[in-house]
Design an enzyme around this catalytic site. Structure first.
Site, PDB file in Angstrom:
ATOM      1  N   GLY A   1       0.308  -4.988   0.869  1.00  0.00           N
ATOM      2  CA  GLY A   1      -0.736  -5.028  -0.013  1.00  0.00           C
ATOM      3  C   GLY A   1      -0.617  -5.821  -1.222  1.00  0.00           C
TER       4      GLY A   1
ATOM      5  N   GLU B   1      -0.800  -9.103  -0.415  1.00  0.00           N
ATOM      6  CA  GLU B   1      -2.259  -9.464  -0.297  1.00  0.00           C
ATOM      7  C   GLU B   1      -3.190  -9.364  -1.613  1.00  0.00           C
ATOM      8  OE1 GLU B   1      -2.012  -6.058   2.675  1.00  0.00           O
ATOM      9  OE2 GLU B   1      -3.204  -7.539   4.153  1.00  0.00           O
TER      10      GLU B   1
ATOM     11  N   ALA C   1       0.647  -1.216  -0.100  1.00  0.00           N
ATOM     12  CA  ALA C   1       0.110   0.136  -0.015  1.00  0.00           C
ATOM     13  C   ALA C   1       0.991   1.263  -0.154  1.00  0.00           C
ATOM     14  CB  ALA C   1      -1.083   0.048   1.211  1.00  0.00           C
TER      15      ALA C   1
ATOM     16  N   GLU D   1       4.179  -5.323   7.418  1.00  0.00           N
ATOM     17  CA  GLU D   1       3.622  -4.089   8.187  1.00  0.00           C
ATOM     18  C   GLU D   1       4.106  -3.962   9.626  1.00  0.00           C
ATOM     19  OE1 GLU D   1       2.392  -6.301   5.864  1.00  0.00           O
ATOM     20  OE2 GLU D   1       0.736  -5.351   4.821  1.00  0.00           O
TER      21      GLU D   1
HETATM   22  N1  COA Z   1       4.600   3.114  -0.631  1.00  0.00           N
HETATM   23  C1  COA Z   1       4.910   4.315  -1.337  1.00  0.00           C
HETATM   24  N2  COA Z   1       6.003   4.414  -1.771  1.00  0.00           N
HETATM   25  C2  COA Z   1       6.795   3.149  -2.083  1.00  0.00           C
HETATM   26  C3  COA Z   1       6.481   1.814  -1.639  1.00  0.00           C
HETATM   27  C4  COA Z   1       5.433   2.025  -0.727  1.00  0.00           C
HETATM   28  N3  COA Z   1       4.890   0.672  -0.440  1.00  0.00           N
HETATM   29  N4  COA Z   1       7.616   0.942  -1.854  1.00  0.00           N
HETATM   30  C5  COA Z   1       8.189   1.845  -2.710  1.00  0.00           C
HETATM   31  N5  COA Z   1       7.957   3.127  -2.727  1.00  0.00           N
HETATM   32  C6  COA Z   1       8.798   4.313  -3.452  1.00  0.00           C
HETATM   33  C7  COA Z   1       9.896   4.632  -2.555  1.00  0.00           C
HETATM   34  O1  COA Z   1       9.581   5.383  -1.668  1.00  0.00           O
HETATM   35  C8  COA Z   1      10.783   5.278  -3.891  1.00  0.00           C
HETATM   36  O2  COA Z   1      10.255   6.514  -4.172  1.00  0.00           O
HETATM   37  P1  COA Z   1      11.285   7.606  -4.377  1.00  0.00           P
HETATM   38  O3  COA Z   1      12.113   7.260  -5.513  1.00  0.00           O
HETATM   39  O4  COA Z   1      10.239   8.819  -4.594  1.00  0.00           O
HETATM   40  O5  COA Z   1      11.850   7.942  -3.286  1.00  0.00           O
HETATM   41  C9  COA Z   1      10.411   4.335  -4.844  1.00  0.00           C
HETATM   42  O6  COA Z   1       9.147   3.457  -4.562  1.00  0.00           O
HETATM   43  C10 COA Z   1      11.487   3.350  -5.150  1.00  0.00           C
HETATM   44  O7  COA Z   1      11.709   2.535  -4.043  1.00  0.00           O
HETATM   45  P2  COA Z   1      13.234   2.323  -3.147  1.00  0.00           P
HETATM   46  O8  COA Z   1      12.816   2.039  -1.717  1.00  0.00           O
HETATM   47  O9  COA Z   1      14.096   3.508  -3.577  1.00  0.00           O
HETATM   48  O10 COA Z   1      13.635   0.842  -3.825  1.00  0.00           O
HETATM   49  P3  COA Z   1      14.823   0.063  -3.335  1.00  0.00           P
HETATM   50  O11 COA Z   1      15.085  -0.947  -4.419  1.00  0.00           O
HETATM   51  O12 COA Z   1      15.777   0.673  -2.521  1.00  0.00           O
HETATM   52  O13 COA Z   1      13.983  -0.918  -2.112  1.00  0.00           O
HETATM   53  C11 COA Z   1      11.882  -2.003  -1.402  1.00  0.00           C
HETATM   54  C12 COA Z   1      12.792  -1.749  -2.761  1.00  0.00           C
HETATM   55  C13 COA Z   1      10.444  -3.018  -1.887  1.00  0.00           C
HETATM   56  C14 COA Z   1      12.511  -2.804  -0.498  1.00  0.00           C
HETATM   57  C15 COA Z   1      11.398  -0.851  -0.608  1.00  0.00           C
HETATM   58  O14 COA Z   1      11.039   0.032  -1.492  1.00  0.00           O
HETATM   59  C16 COA Z   1      10.331  -1.083   0.426  1.00  0.00           C
HETATM   60  O15 COA Z   1      10.549  -1.334   1.754  1.00  0.00           O
HETATM   61  N6  COA Z   1       9.206  -0.486   0.426  1.00  0.00           N
HETATM   62  C17 COA Z   1       8.001  -0.545   1.333  1.00  0.00           C
HETATM   63  C18 COA Z   1       7.536  -2.097   1.323  1.00  0.00           C
HETATM   64  C19 COA Z   1       6.728  -2.170   2.635  1.00  0.00           C
HETATM   65  O16 COA Z   1       6.772  -1.675   3.716  1.00  0.00           O
HETATM   66  N7  COA Z   1       5.369  -2.344   2.269  1.00  0.00           N
HETATM   67  C20 COA Z   1       4.211  -2.457   2.935  1.00  0.00           C
HETATM   68  C21 COA Z   1       3.675  -1.130   3.206  1.00  0.00           C
HETATM   69  S1  COA Z   1       2.188  -1.349   4.226  1.00  0.00           S
END
Ligand code: COA
Length: 260
Positions: free
Chosen positions: A112, A115, A66, A135
């Protein structure tokens, strides 16, 4: 129909819906959830769509969760509403769709995203896929059905561990858990899902819709799945599809089902 955050494309009985926010790793914001609802609804009502495939755009992510930026300042009431609306519009909606839905998990499927994949009828992952429910690392719990569907698919102990550690598992571990049915190279993922779709399409859409209903009944509180199965089984006998399927077998030919 044109959408801002998704693409929808129909060919040869298959509608492929692609979540298209690659710069945000296809994170599900409110508008994307609304658009997905509309795209799934319209594919389900389209008589020419026999199978729906859902995937993410780009090579990195199916859906990274999400959209955290949208709910970071929510209060208790808003948090509850977010989960309730999302479940109704997308996650429960997809699970109960009468058209089969396959998740082509082409990269990160987190929160999400996992999910959503779990709400689909089954999942195929690419070798680079990583799955998890992170989460609890954000101080919240899965709110789009993850605490219910993950234990259904992988068992309670594995689900508890995944949720408590907030860690990710790779595609092969997901395969050994039964979370995905196959792992294939990313380049071949959609073609592989289309091959399975073609096999599904040879069968009766009516019977498949009844089977989805009966299988899902096993996971609904206060519903006796055996009763649902008996009713659906009986109902099939009153359909053109049943007449065609049984007649074709007895005439030693392939069935030509009337369609959705
Ligand atoms: N919500 C909002 N933005 C998200 C996102 C999310 N769940 N997941 C990734 N993004 C965005 C990042 O903020 C980043 O945006 P920016 O370039 O404007 O800063 C972009 O997507 C790229 O992500 P980034 O974190 O730079 O990539 P990465 O390869 O370093 O890491 C992940 C990849 C998936 C490990 C990392 O993005 C992450 O942990 N995301 C969140 C996962 C999460 O907790 N999801 C559950 C949400 S309830």
């Amino acid at each position: 129909m044109t959408y801002e955050n998704i693409l929808s494309d129909s060919h040869n009985g298959i509608t492929t819906i692609t979540i298209n926010r690659p710069k945000k790793l296809n994170a599900l914001n409110r508008n994307t959830i609304k658009e997905l609802h509309e795209a799934f609804d319209s594919a389900n009502q389209d008589p020419d769509t026999k199978v729906i495939i859902i995937t993410g755009s780009g090579e990195k992510a199916f859906v990274a969760g999400a959209d955290i930026s949208e709910f970071a300042d929510f209060n208790v009431e808003e948090g509850g509403k977010l989960a309730a609306q999302g479940q109704e519009l997308l996650f429960d909606f997809v699970e109960n769709l009468s058209t089969p839905v396959i998740a082509a998990v082409n990269g990160f499927a987190l929160g999400g995203g996992l999910e959503l994949a779990m709400a689909c009828h089954f999942r195929v992952a690419s070798t680079n896929a990583r799955m998890g429910l992170p989460e609890t690392s954000l101080g919240v719990i899965p709110g789009y059905g993850g605490t219910q569907r993950l234990p259904q698919l992988v068992g309670k102990g594995r689900a508890m561990e995944m949720i408590m550690t907030a860690g990710m598992i790779d595609a092969n571990q997901a395969l050994s858990y039964g979370l995905v049915n196959y792992v294939v190279e990313q380049e071949g993922l959609l073609d592989f899902c289309k091959k399975i779709s073609t096999k599904i399409m040879h069968n009766s859409s009516m019977a498949i819709a009844e089977a989805i209903k009966a299988v899902n009944a096993n996971f609904k509180d206060g519903v006796n799945g055996f009763d649902i199965e008996i009713k659906a089984f009986g109902d099939c006998f009153g359909t053109e599809d049943f007449k065609e399927g049984t007649t074709a077998f007895l005439e030693k030919r392939k069935a030509n089902f009337p369609g959705k």
